[in-house]
Design an enzyme around this catalytic site. Structure first.
Site, PDB file in Angstrom:
ATOM      1  N   ARG A 158      17.416  35.968  52.112  1.00 25.89           N
ATOM      2  CA  ARG A 158      18.133  37.078  51.565  1.00 25.89           C
ATOM      3  C   ARG A 158      18.177  38.129  52.361  1.00 25.89           C
ATOM      4  O   ARG A 158      18.995  39.136  52.757  1.00 25.89           O
ATOM      5  CB  ARG A 158      17.366  37.571  50.196  1.00 25.89           C
ATOM      6  N   TYR A 167      43.527  45.313  46.624  1.00 27.28           N
ATOM      7  CA  TYR A 167      43.128  43.966  46.100  1.00 27.28           C
ATOM      8  C   TYR A 167      42.538  44.417  44.608  1.00 27.28           C
ATOM      9  O   TYR A 167      41.948  45.342  44.397  1.00 27.28           O
ATOM     10  CB  TYR A 167      41.919  43.396  46.870  1.00 27.28           C
ATOM     11  N   ASP A 190      40.115  47.459  54.715  1.00 28.40           N
ATOM     12  CA  ASP A 190      39.848  45.899  54.364  1.00 28.40           C
ATOM     13  C   ASP A 190      40.984  45.312  55.220  1.00 28.40           C
ATOM     14  O   ASP A 190      42.010  45.459  54.897  1.00 28.40           O
ATOM     15  CB  ASP A 190      39.975  45.995  52.820  1.00 28.40           C
ATOM     16  N   LYS A 218      39.462  34.052  53.114  1.00 26.60           N
ATOM     17  CA  LYS A 218      40.680  33.875  53.244  1.00 26.60           C
ATOM     18  C   LYS A 218      40.910  33.352  54.656  1.00 26.60           C
ATOM     19  O   LYS A 218      40.570  32.219  55.055  1.00 26.60           O
ATOM     20  CB  LYS A 218      41.459  35.153  53.159  1.00 26.60           C
TER      21      LYS A 218
HETATM   22  C1  LIG Z   1      40.303  38.051  48.440  1.00 20.57           C
HETATM   23  C2  LIG Z   1      40.221  39.441  48.695  1.00 20.57           C
HETATM   24  C3  LIG Z   1      38.996  39.979  48.496  1.00 20.57           C
HETATM   25  C4  LIG Z   1      37.985  39.687  47.621  1.00 20.57           C
HETATM   26  O1  LIG Z   1      37.196  38.735  48.679  1.00 20.57           O
HETATM   27  P1  LIG Z   1      36.345  37.540  47.768  1.00 20.57           P
HETATM   28  O2  LIG Z   1      36.020  36.664  48.982  1.00 20.57           O
HETATM   29  O3  LIG Z   1      37.283  36.746  46.851  1.00 20.57           O
HETATM   30  O4  LIG Z   1      35.491  38.255  47.031  1.00 20.57           O
HETATM   31  C5  LIG Z   1      39.025  41.693  48.897  1.00 20.57           C
HETATM   32  N1  LIG Z   1      40.266  42.127  49.614  1.00 20.57           N
HETATM   33  C6  LIG Z   1      41.208  41.311  49.872  1.00 20.57           C
HETATM   34  C7  LIG Z   1      42.353  41.975  50.704  1.00 20.57           C
HETATM   35  C8  LIG Z   1      41.412  40.076  49.464  1.00 20.57           C
HETATM   36  O5  LIG Z   1      42.429  39.186  49.755  1.00 20.57           O
END
Ligand SMILES: *Cc1c(COP(=O)(O)O)cnc(C)c1O
Length: 393
Positions: free
Chosen positions: A55, A108, A180, A205
């Site tokens: 962890r 998001y 982000d 992603k």
């Molecule tokens: C998918 C996504 C998230 C969250 O990510 P997870 O891995 O699903 O928790 C945050 N910001 C954006 C822009 C995303 O496309």
């Protein structure tokens, strides 16, 4: 005389090899045995490298973090168990009760929800404003605003934030700017070069790229802040699985190739869709008819990304006919997979909004977002073109 039976409970030593594996080994061990209390002291005090408990950190997370650090041009980033875990680590690592956070109004969905529901519960006030409108951002700031969170390109309408304006404002007011960078990726946009203080990724992603690992990443330019983010991730248990890190690192080897190919495909598909009867509009930042075309060109250069959106004439009935007519393209609310995926915001990411609120964003029942993959462009255009024609009939 046979030997007394040996127990299987003792670990067998790893076979020695003078040559080393080429591929990153997968290390699932939760615990690491030290030689002595003195040796453990040396490790915890940073005099010798080493791991103690997964962890707190493990080699597969560190190998992955270093690769993403390299893409973003920083060091010391932390990999987390999901993109949302990265957003959480940043928020709870940098903020305290009484602070105020300003978010882009098309973040998001779960990030929006963290700002509207979760942070206020913890005594952190929040507001949302349109990041393409610098006057709206400035008007929403308060004396206690500590952090601004934006995404450069919004989902699913692909509006481009006024990054330069927001970064200048944040700097002037002493506010942290977190970006982000999931949609744009460091292949198209490197937020630190444009004044960001913190970068967040959903590694799930495009970076991992195969829809088989759920991971995030967060990094702050300031080492003190980065330590706070890392400590929060470790304390709250936002840690990633070694196997997911191993898969994502494997995925990264082809990230640049995948990104470039998907981007070329997206440009070709946007062009083709714009000429198809039954398609009311195509949204792609590199197209001259995009409302933020000039800003996209200034911030992304020749990069245009793999994401596009379009609207079919004929509303929900046409949308149903369209997805039924192209079953080979996954109708799944994700993005960044190696293959093309389709999402329909009115029935997924934006279903909680009223039809009026969706209409205000320009999201009608015929609206689709496409995360373009790496399949041959001709095949993609043929399949989507046939489905558009089927939806129109
Ligand atoms: C998918 C996504 C998230 C969250 O990510 P997870 O891995 O699903 O928790 C945050 N910001 C954006 C822009 C995303 O496309």
């Amino acid at each position: 005389m046979t030997k007394p039976p040996r127990t299987l409970v003792r670990r067998t030593a790893w076979p020695e090899s003078a040559s080393r594996p080429v591929v990153t080994p997968l290390q699932p061990s939760v615990v690491y045995a030290a030689e002595s209390p003195d040796a453990l002291d040396a490790q915890y005090e940073g005099r010798v490298p080493g791991y103690a408990y997964a962890r707190e950190g493990h080699p597969n997370a560190d190998v992955l973090a270093e690769k993403i650090d390299g893409l973003e041009g920083v060091s010391g980033g932390v990999v987390t168990g999901s993109g949302m875990a990265a957003v959480t680590a940043v928020m709870l690592g940098c903020l305290k009760a009484g602070d105020h956070v300003l978010g882009g109004d098309q973040l998001y969905g779960r990030s929006l929800r963290m700002l509207t529901d979760d942070l206020p519960r913890l005594g952190i006030a929040t507001a949302l404003a349109d990041p393409t409108d610098i006057a709206a951002i400035e008007a929403a700031l308060r004396p206690e605003t500590r952090l601004i969170l934006i995404e450069l390109v919004s989902n699913p309408t692909l509006r481009v934030a006024d990054m330069e304006g927001i970064a200048a404002l944040a700097k002037k007011r002493g506010i942290l700017l977190a970006v982000d960078n999931t949609f744009t990726t460091p292949r198209a946009f490197r937020p630190f070069a444009h004044g960001a203080d913190i970068v967040i990724h959903s590694v799930t992603k495009l970076l991992a790229g195969h829809s088989d690992a759920t991971l995030g990443y967060a990094v702050a330019r300031d080492p003190v802040l980065q330590k706070a983010i890392r400590d929060t991730a470790v304390t709250l248990g936002l840690t990633p699985s070694p196997f997911d890190c191993w898969l994502a690192e494997r995925g990264l080897y082809s990230f640049e190739l995948r990104y470039d190919r998907a981007e070329e495909n997206a440009a070709a598909l946007a062009e083709a869709l714009a000429g198809m009867p039954g398609v009311e509009r195509v949204i792609y930042p590199a197209r001259a008819d995009h409302p933020d075309h000039a800003r996209a060109a200034a911030l992304l250069g020749r990069r245009s990304g793999n994401m596009l959106s379009f609207e079919l004439a004929g509303g929900r009935a046409a949308a149903n006919a369209f997805t039924r007519a192209c079953p080979q393209i996954a109708f799944a609310p994700t993005l960044g997979d190696i293959g093309t995926t389709l999402s329909h915001p009115p029935s997924s990411s934006h279903r909680a909004l009223s039809p009026e609120a969706r209409a205000a964003l320009g999201i009608g029942e015929g609206f689709f977002r496409v995360s373009v993959g790496v399949e041959p462009a001709e095949l993609l255009i043929e399949e989507i073109g046939a489905a558009v024609a089927a939806a129109r009939a």
